[in-house]
Design a protein around this motif. Structure first.
Motif, mmCIF file in Angstrom:
data_model
loop_
_atom_site.group_PDB
_atom_site.id
_atom_site.type_symbol
_atom_site.label_atom_id
_atom_site.label_comp_id
_atom_site.label_asym_id
_atom_site.label_seq_id
_atom_site.Cartn_x
_atom_site.Cartn_y
_atom_site.Cartn_z
ATOM 1 N N LYS A 1 -4.318 18.719 -3.632
ATOM 2 C CA LYS A 1 -5.439 18.615 -2.700
ATOM 3 C C LYS A 1 -5.950 17.180 -2.620
ATOM 4 N N PHE A 2 -6.159 16.543 -3.760
ATOM 5 C CA PHE A 2 -6.633 15.157 -3.767
ATOM 6 C C PHE A 2 -5.587 14.208 -3.185
ATOM 7 N N LEU A 3 -4.324 14.491 -3.452
ATOM 8 C CA LEU A 3 -3.264 13.641 -2.919
ATOM 9 C C LEU A 3 -3.222 13.690 -1.400
ATOM 10 N N SER B 1 0.829 -1.213 0.000
ATOM 11 C CA SER B 1 0.000 0.000 0.000
ATOM 12 C C SER B 1 0.861 1.258 0.000
ATOM 13 N N VAL B 2 1.909 1.279 0.842
ATOM 14 C CA VAL B 2 2.783 2.449 0.884
ATOM 15 C C VAL B 2 3.556 2.591 -0.429
ATOM 16 N N ASN B 3 3.951 1.468 -1.017
ATOM 17 C CA ASN B 3 4.649 1.520 -2.301
ATOM 18 C C ASN B 3 3.761 2.130 -3.391
ATOM 19 N N THR B 4 2.484 1.752 -3.395
ATOM 20 C CA THR B 4 1.549 2.340 -4.364
ATOM 21 C C THR B 4 1.402 3.840 -4.144
ATOM 22 N N LEU B 5 1.318 4.237 -2.872
ATOM 23 C CA LEU B 5 1.188 5.654 -2.556
ATOM 24 C C LEU B 5 2.414 6.446 -2.995
ATOM 25 N N VAL B 6 3.604 5.904 -2.733
ATOM 26 C CA VAL B 6 4.842 6.650 -2.993
ATOM 27 C C VAL B 6 5.204 6.638 -4.467
ATOM 28 N N ASN B 7 5.207 5.453 -5.076
ATOM 29 C CA ASN B 7 5.754 5.299 -6.431
ATOM 30 C C ASN B 7 4.719 5.440 -7.540
ATOM 31 N N VAL C 1 -3.822 10.769 3.629
ATOM 32 C CA VAL C 1 -4.292 10.654 5.010
ATOM 33 C C VAL C 1 -5.132 9.392 5.196
ATOM 34 N N LYS C 2 -6.002 9.123 4.229
ATOM 35 C CA LYS C 2 -6.862 7.942 4.336
ATOM 36 C C LYS C 2 -6.054 6.652 4.268
ATOM 37 N N VAL C 3 -5.138 6.564 3.307
ATOM 38 C CA VAL C 3 -4.356 5.338 3.130
ATOM 39 C C VAL C 3 -3.426 5.101 4.316
ATOM 40 N N LEU C 4 -2.692 6.114 4.714
ATOM 41 C CA LEU C 4 -1.743 5.935 5.806
ATOM 42 C C LEU C 4 -2.443 5.675 7.142
ATOM 43 N N HIS C 5 -3.600 6.266 7.343
ATOM 44 C CA HIS C 5 -4.349 5.988 8.584
ATOM 45 C C HIS C 5 -4.656 4.496 8.691
ATOM 46 N N ASN C 6 -5.194 3.914 7.651
ATOM 47 C CA ASN C 6 -5.538 2.489 7.689
ATOM 48 C C ASN C 6 -4.288 1.612 7.809
ATOM 49 N N GLN C 7 -3.251 1.937 7.074
ATOM 50 C CA GLN C 7 -2.060 1.105 7.081
ATOM 51 C C GLN C 7 -1.298 1.196 8.406
ATOM 52 N N THR D 1 1.019 7.179 -6.839
ATOM 53 C CA THR D 1 0.182 8.359 -6.606
ATOM 54 C C THR D 1 1.023 9.626 -6.479
ATOM 55 N N ILE D 2 2.019 9.590 -5.590
ATOM 56 C CA ILE D 2 2.859 10.777 -5.404
ATOM 57 C C ILE D 2 3.700 11.035 -6.651
ATOM 58 N N GLU D 3 4.188 9.971 -7.288
ATOM 59 C CA GLU D 3 5.005 10.148 -8.491
ATOM 60 C C GLU D 3 4.197 10.771 -9.622
ATOM 61 N N ASP D 4 2.926 10.400 -9.742
ATOM 62 C CA ASP D 4 2.068 11.002 -10.766
ATOM 63 C C ASP D 4 1.875 12.493 -10.496
ATOM 64 N N THR D 5 1.718 12.850 -9.229
ATOM 65 C CA THR D 5 1.580 14.270 -8.896
ATOM 66 C C THR D 5 2.868 15.031 -9.184
ATOM 67 N N LEU D 6 4.006 14.421 -8.871
ATOM 68 C CA LEU D 6 5.291 15.078 -9.149
ATOM 69 C C LEU D 6 5.538 15.222 -10.651
#
Length: 372
Positions: A315-317, A240-246, A322-328, A248-253
């Motif tokens: 904003k969406f990120l 889950s964290v890998n998806t968020l970092v590599n 927050v939602k993903v990291l809270h659950n994980q 979701t965040i990478e797409d925003t960057l």
């Protein structure tokens, strides 16, 4: 006249009003007659009529294939081939080529040639525009690094981007440590399983220590089982964290990089327009200023659009993060606490709560039927 063939001698004798030969016009009439006849047409296909010695016209040569020709005796409308045209032009004949279907057919290849050149010219124009744009952007970057040029800065947006990049580095560090923990836990579970099998084997072969080896075998097998359950929770956390970092965040960057490129182009054309406005205004510079103003407006709209896109994605990120990291984080805490507390029931409930299914050993390997 003696050297010409008998077939053409009759046509080459000029007749005057009193029936005498006129040697002064012999060469002119002879040349006009050759020019008026179509290529390959003999006297058998023509007819020569005389209107009498008292007529103003000395003779009329008519060709059967050109009844509608209204040209003068010296200039006949013909359609010669290239070789014949060269021969007749060498003899001094005037050639009048009609502007009908043949002229249109000859103009066809010229149109096709223009169509063939169009893609090449378009590519050349694209290369020219790209080179000019690259030059302007490179000059803007160099001037900014040297402290000579000005740049457009959105303080609020730049601060959010810096925080995002800093958080990405920290999340990557957490991800790397979690992967190390998973690898070490996997090695420990594998060792516990092997140790439990060794105790079980000795329990069967050592009757005097049957119970002692049996207790240790059951303990190691239970620890290995709980370790596999914890390993499943940690791997789910890592994925889950890998998806968020590599992703979701990478797409925003990536959108941020496009925004920064649009900002550089905007500043480059803004600087170019400012330099032109500071110079003289005359008939030569006014068209350049107008063109620069149009290009500046185009890149300004692109910059505003990219800035708006980055703001929305940030904003969406933030909401998704927050939602993903809270659950994980809740999953990671509960799984670690239950494992080291020895609470197998709570550890299993934690995995059920997050809908995590454990993979049985060897489940990743395809069966022989799937391989076929």
């Amino acid at each position: 006249m003696a050297q010409e063939s008998p077939k053409n001698s009759a046509a080459e004798i000029p007749v005057t009003s009193n029936g005498q030969l006129e040697d002064s016009h012999e060469h002119s009439f002879n040349r006009d007659l050759k020019c008026s006849l179509p290529v390959g047409l003999g006297l058998s296909e023509t007819k020569i009529t005389s209107h009498g010695f008292d007529s103003a016209k000395e003779g009329v040569v008519e060709a059967g294939q050109f009844p509608s020709s209204s040209a003068s005796p010296k200039s006949s409308v013909i359609s010669p081939s290239s070789a014949a045209a060269s021969r007749l032009a060498g003899q001094g004949c005037d050639l009048i080529i009609p502007t009908g279907s043949r002229a249109q057919q000859k103009s066809g290849p010229v149109v096709l040639a223009d169509e063939v050149k169009n893609p090449a010219m378009e590519k050349l124009e694209l290369v020219r525009k790209w080179s000019l744009n690259t030059y302007k952007c490179t000059r803007q970057i160099i001037s900014e690094k040297l402290g000579r040029g000005s740049r457009t800065v959105d303080l609020e947006l730049e601060a959010q981007i810096d925080i995002l990049r800093d958080n990405k580095k920290k999340y990557e560090n957490i991800l790397r440590l979690a992967q190390t923990l998973s690898t070490q836990l996997f090695q420990m579970v594998h060792t516990q399983r092997q140790l439990g099998d060794a105790f079980a084997d000795l329990s069967l072969k050592s009757l005097e220590l049957h119970e002692e080896f049996g207790y240790n075998a059951d303990t190691q097998k239970l620890l290995a089982k709980n370790g596999e359950t914890l390993l499943g929770a940690i791997n789910f956390f890592i994925a889950s964290v890998n998806t968020l970092v590599n992703k979701t965040i990478e797409d925003t960057l990536l959108t941020v990089k496009q925004y920064e490129s649009a900002r550089i182009e905007y500043d480059a054309y803004r600087t170019d327009l400012e330099e032109l406005n500071l110079g003289p205004r005359d008939a030569n510079t006014l068209p350049k200023i107008e063109q620069s103003q149009q290009l500046f407006q185009v890149h300004k709209e692109k910059y505003d659009k990219m800035r708006n896109d980055v703001s929305i994605k940030l904003k969406f990120l933030e909401e998704n993060k927050v939602k993903v990291l809270h659950n994980q984080l809740v999953l990671f805490h509960n799984a670690i606490a239950a494992y080291f507390a020895g609470n197998q029931k709570q550890l299993e409930q934690t995995l059920k709560q997050f809908h995590i299914k454990l993979k049985t050993p060897g489940a990743d390997a395809p069966s022989w039927l799937e391989e076929q």
